[in-house]
Enzyme design. Sequence first.
Site, PDB file in Angstrom:
ATOM      1  N   ASN A   1      46.183  39.180 105.922  1.00  0.00           N
ATOM      2  CA  ASN A   1      46.274  38.365 107.135  1.00  0.00           C
ATOM      3  C   ASN A   1      47.746  38.089 107.447  1.00  0.00           C
ATOM      4  OD1 ASN A   1      46.358  36.304 109.002  1.00  0.00           O
ATOM      5  ND2 ASN A   1      44.731  35.091 108.046  1.00  0.00           N
TER       6      ASN A   1
ATOM      7  N   HIS B   1      41.524  39.238 115.226  1.00  0.00           N
ATOM      8  CA  HIS B   1      42.503  38.775 114.249  1.00  0.00           C
ATOM      9  C   HIS B   1      42.001  39.167 112.860  1.00  0.00           C
ATOM     10  CE1 HIS B   1      45.025  36.395 111.765  1.00  0.00           C
ATOM     11  NE2 HIS B   1      44.099  35.490 111.493  1.00  0.00           N
TER      12      HIS B   1
ATOM     13  N   CYS C   1      47.560  31.835 114.076  1.00  0.00           N
ATOM     14  CA  CYS C   1      46.970  33.182 114.144  1.00  0.00           C
ATOM     15  C   CYS C   1      46.491  33.535 115.541  1.00  0.00           C
ATOM     16  CB  CYS C   1      45.826  33.303 113.151  1.00  0.00           C
ATOM     17  SG  CYS C   1      46.359  33.007 111.471  1.00  0.00           S
TER      18      CYS C   1
HETATM   19  N1  ACO Z   1      40.413  34.954  92.590  1.00  0.00           N
HETATM   20  C1  ACO Z   1      39.397  34.624  91.787  1.00  0.00           C
HETATM   21  N2  ACO Z   1      38.627  33.544  91.966  1.00  0.00           N
HETATM   22  C2  ACO Z   1      38.895  32.785  93.042  1.00  0.00           C
HETATM   23  C3  ACO Z   1      39.952  33.057  93.928  1.00  0.00           C
HETATM   24  C4  ACO Z   1      40.722  34.202  93.679  1.00  0.00           C
HETATM   25  N3  ACO Z   1      41.755  34.574  94.465  1.00  0.00           N
HETATM   26  N4  ACO Z   1      39.958  32.122  94.887  1.00  0.00           N
HETATM   27  C5  ACO Z   1      38.960  31.260  94.630  1.00  0.00           C
HETATM   28  N5  ACO Z   1      38.317  31.670  93.499  1.00  0.00           N
HETATM   29  C6  ACO Z   1      37.200  31.030  92.852  1.00  0.00           C
HETATM   30  C7  ACO Z   1      37.160  29.556  93.124  1.00  0.00           C
HETATM   31  O1  ACO Z   1      37.964  28.860  92.204  1.00  0.00           O
HETATM   32  C8  ACO Z   1      35.702  29.254  92.949  1.00  0.00           C
HETATM   33  O2  ACO Z   1      35.439  29.162  91.569  1.00  0.00           O
HETATM   34  P1  ACO Z   1      34.563  27.934  91.024  1.00  0.00           P
HETATM   35  O3  ACO Z   1      33.238  28.099  91.673  1.00  0.00           O
HETATM   36  O4  ACO Z   1      34.583  28.176  89.555  1.00  0.00           O
HETATM   37  O5  ACO Z   1      35.291  26.706  91.488  1.00  0.00           O
HETATM   38  C9  ACO Z   1      35.007  30.522  93.459  1.00  0.00           C
HETATM   39  O6  ACO Z   1      35.998  31.559  93.418  1.00  0.00           O
HETATM   40  C10 ACO Z   1      34.485  30.386  94.849  1.00  0.00           C
HETATM   41  O7  ACO Z   1      35.524  29.807  95.650  1.00  0.00           O
HETATM   42  P2  ACO Z   1      35.345  29.605  97.186  1.00  0.00           P
HETATM   43  O8  ACO Z   1      36.554  28.946  97.754  1.00  0.00           O
HETATM   44  O9  ACO Z   1      34.002  28.981  97.435  1.00  0.00           O
HETATM   45  O10 ACO Z   1      35.279  31.134  97.672  1.00  0.00           O
HETATM   46  P3  ACO Z   1      34.768  31.700  99.041  1.00  0.00           P
HETATM   47  O11 ACO Z   1      33.609  32.590  98.828  1.00  0.00           O
HETATM   48  O12 ACO Z   1      34.670  30.660 100.102  1.00  0.00           O
HETATM   49  O13 ACO Z   1      35.964  32.673  99.456  1.00  0.00           O
HETATM   50  C11 ACO Z   1      37.851  32.701 100.901  1.00  0.00           C
HETATM   51  C12 ACO Z   1      37.236  32.102  99.643  1.00  0.00           C
HETATM   52  C13 ACO Z   1      38.023  34.190 100.698  1.00  0.00           C
HETATM   53  C14 ACO Z   1      39.206  32.059 101.113  1.00  0.00           C
HETATM   54  C15 ACO Z   1      36.913  32.450 102.099  1.00  0.00           C
HETATM   55  O14 ACO Z   1      36.538  31.092 102.136  1.00  0.00           O
HETATM   56  C16 ACO Z   1      37.533  32.822 103.387  1.00  0.00           C
HETATM   57  O15 ACO Z   1      37.811  33.963 103.642  1.00  0.00           O
HETATM   58  N6  ACO Z   1      37.772  31.855 104.267  1.00  0.00           N
HETATM   59  C17 ACO Z   1      38.483  32.091 105.485  1.00  0.00           C
HETATM   60  C18 ACO Z   1      39.930  31.929 105.177  1.00  0.00           C
HETATM   61  C19 ACO Z   1      40.807  32.496 106.241  1.00  0.00           C
HETATM   62  O16 ACO Z   1      40.498  33.509 106.837  1.00  0.00           O
HETATM   63  N7  ACO Z   1      41.925  31.810 106.474  1.00  0.00           N
HETATM   64  C20 ACO Z   1      42.858  32.164 107.418  1.00  0.00           C
HETATM   65  C21 ACO Z   1      42.243  32.260 108.790  1.00  0.00           C
HETATM   66  S1  ACO Z   1      43.141  31.541 110.029  1.00  0.00           S
HETATM   67  C22 ACO Z   1      44.573  32.213 109.926  1.00  0.00           C
HETATM   68  O17 ACO Z   1      44.593  33.398 109.913  1.00  0.00           O
HETATM   69  C23 ACO Z   1      45.785  31.369 109.700  1.00  0.00           C
END
Ligand code: ACO
Length: 339
Positions: free
Chosen positions: A292, A262, A119
């Site tokens: 993204n 980004h 990215c």
């Molecule tokens: N739909 C519904 N529920 C979901 C989903 C979904 N798509 N994804 C995860 N959950 C659930 C999980 O299973 C978890 O449930 P549980 O507590 O029963 O186990 C709950 O939601 C919380 O999951 P987390 O992983 O803790 O969710 P979080 O608040 O951290 O959000 C996210 C996840 C959106 C991915 C966040 O961590 C994030 O944005 N991180 C950055 C990721 C990113 O930007 N990556 C790419 C950047 S670098 C590049 O661009 C290559």
Amino acid sequence: MTDLPPRCAGVLLRGCGSATPARSISNDELGDRVETSDTWIRSRTGIAARRIVGREESLTALSAKAAEAALQMAGWSADSLDLILLATSTPDDLFGSAPRLQARIGAVRAAAFDVTAACSGFLFAVITAAQYLRCGAMQRILVVGADQLSRWVDWDDRRSCVLFGDAAGALVLEASIDGQDDLGGFLLRSDGSRGDVLQLPHHRDHLPLVGSASHQKGGFESIQMNGQEVYKFAVREVPAILDALLQKTGASAEQLDWLLLHQANQRILDAVAERFSIPQSKVLSNLASYGNTSAATIPLMLDEAVRDGRIQAGHRIASSGFGAGLSWGAALLRWSGPA
Ligand code: ACO
């Protein structure tokens, strides 16, 4: 007599373009594949839909379309280009897709190669291009950021599949010898020791070759991501590198016209803007429509904002790319536009 080039030319941003696949997939549609909801995805990421490359489309074709739009904006013919850098982690050909792009747009004089930094790739490629221009070795360079992460997403992993989309964006840069410079400063960082929080690893099968020798064969896994760690990395490192860039260049946050980050997650954009007290109206975001798109997010957003008139000639833009590697960087840019 020496033919050493003049040193330290400036860099001008002359034109931009972008291209996205035809098919948009909404959050609700994704809910037919994995257990998720529009409400969950929007509230955690700001994403409402993403574009996915279809049967008749390709990374190279999207890149060519974006490149041609950038060349047209600048008023340049493809054969005036000296170099093409294609920032991508998802090439059509592992040996590099930049030469295919070069052939497709008819940039017959240009050398072409891929730059891989996930990215951060577009920003890293722009900085790389600037070095060729600054030292006087080249006059005109095309930088394309394009990714087709849909090839490598595990579409059954709801924690990651909701985030990503496909797109291409392009920027054409020119050397300037009259003191003008659209690259006010930059910083680049890498930390491979944290690389396992976001990776697309190769899996190795060992097959017999001859005698006791074996060779490795295999393919790539799907994207593996520790979302929370990536999030923490982004909200810690992006403000820090932007802060360091402002200090290095002597610019202040108030002097910026735009923050162009980004597009990974709206919550990351909001956190960075808050850190610098930059109003939401100056934070560029099109995450809702595209998700993204990896190396494409910055030029895709730039192109949208230039074409709808938000970004105008002379505007100052602080940009930061960050992602797998881990890698991250920042640049202070100014938009000149066509001569
Ligand atoms: N739909 C519904 N529920 C979901 C989903 C979904 N798509 N994804 C995860 N959950 C659930 C999980 O299973 C978890 O449930 P549980 O507590 O029963 O186990 C709950 O939601 C919380 O999951 P987390 O992983 O803790 O969710 P979080 O608040 O951290 O959000 C996210 C996840 C959106 C991915 C966040 O961590 C994030 O944005 N991180 C950055 C990721 C990113 O930007 N990556 C790419 C950047 S670098 C590049 O661009 C290559």
